[in-house]
Design a protein around this motif. Sequence first.
Motif, mmCIF file in Angstrom:
data_model
loop_
_atom_site.group_PDB
_atom_site.id
_atom_site.type_symbol
_atom_site.label_atom_id
_atom_site.label_comp_id
_atom_site.label_asym_id
_atom_site.label_seq_id
_atom_site.Cartn_x
_atom_site.Cartn_y
_atom_site.Cartn_z
ATOM 1 N N GLU A 5 -22.327 77.630 39.639
ATOM 2 C CA GLU A 5 -23.613 78.138 39.141
ATOM 3 C C GLU A 5 -23.695 78.004 37.626
ATOM 4 O OE1 GLU A 5 -23.617 82.142 40.682
ATOM 5 O OE2 GLU A 5 -25.051 81.592 42.228
ATOM 6 N N ARG A 47 -24.683 80.296 47.538
ATOM 7 C CA ARG A 47 -25.421 81.067 46.540
ATOM 8 C C ARG A 47 -26.783 81.393 47.139
ATOM 9 N NH1 ARG A 47 -29.310 79.278 43.352
ATOM 10 N NH2 ARG A 47 -28.794 77.125 43.798
ATOM 11 N N ASP A 48 -27.121 82.655 47.213
ATOM 12 C CA ASP A 48 -28.402 83.083 47.794
ATOM 13 C C ASP A 48 -28.629 82.465 49.170
ATOM 14 O OD1 ASP A 48 -28.911 84.507 45.440
ATOM 15 O OD2 ASP A 48 -29.911 82.790 44.508
ATOM 16 N N ASP A 49 -27.628 82.511 50.022
ATOM 17 C CA ASP A 49 -27.663 81.960 51.380
ATOM 18 C C ASP A 49 -27.909 80.458 51.423
ATOM 19 O OD1 ASP A 49 -27.094 84.395 52.568
ATOM 20 O OD2 ASP A 49 -29.211 84.968 52.679
#
Length: 189
Positions: free
Chosen positions: A183, A144-146
């Motif tokens: 998430e 998630r988001d790198d």
Amino acid sequence: FTWMQEDTVEVDRRYNELHSMSRELSESYEELSLLYKLSTSMTVNQPPANFLNEACSELRQVSGLRWIALQLVDFEQRLNELAGQIFTAGPVDCDAATLKRMGARLMAAHPAGSPPLVIDDTQSLGIPYLTRLSKHLLVVWLYRDDKPLGILFGGDKLDGSNITSVDSKLCNSLASSLTMFLENNMLYE
């Protein structure tokens, strides 16, 4: 006779085209069916470990892999009780600690955000015990988001064939769904 030969060639060409389209449609159906089934059971009112176990089991059945493991990172505090856990489906001939060490080595060797990786010979990785588990390996990141959330890896096809790009695509699609589930679970907690 020339016209008959041309017609026969054309019929063969169309038959091969139809067979190819049928195979692609079947693969797409399996992927959509798996994603639909998992998305309908993706609720925050059930224990997240149950969902992750079910996801591994379903993916193993659809992909035809002999075994699958999902290892979550242990440094993401928002994962709560899921942090550092490993979920498996299929016969894995080693204990959870050994499998976690293998997963940690795979995570260290391939940064988050890497494309799915198909390894045709696990001996090239130099990870102890992995060669006894499988010859072929599929590795897919959950991120998630790198930032890594975990890694999904599985070995050897039940029918003895090689792991294909279709298997890789299917696992990558599931990894995206699992990331969304994690998430949502973190936000819910």
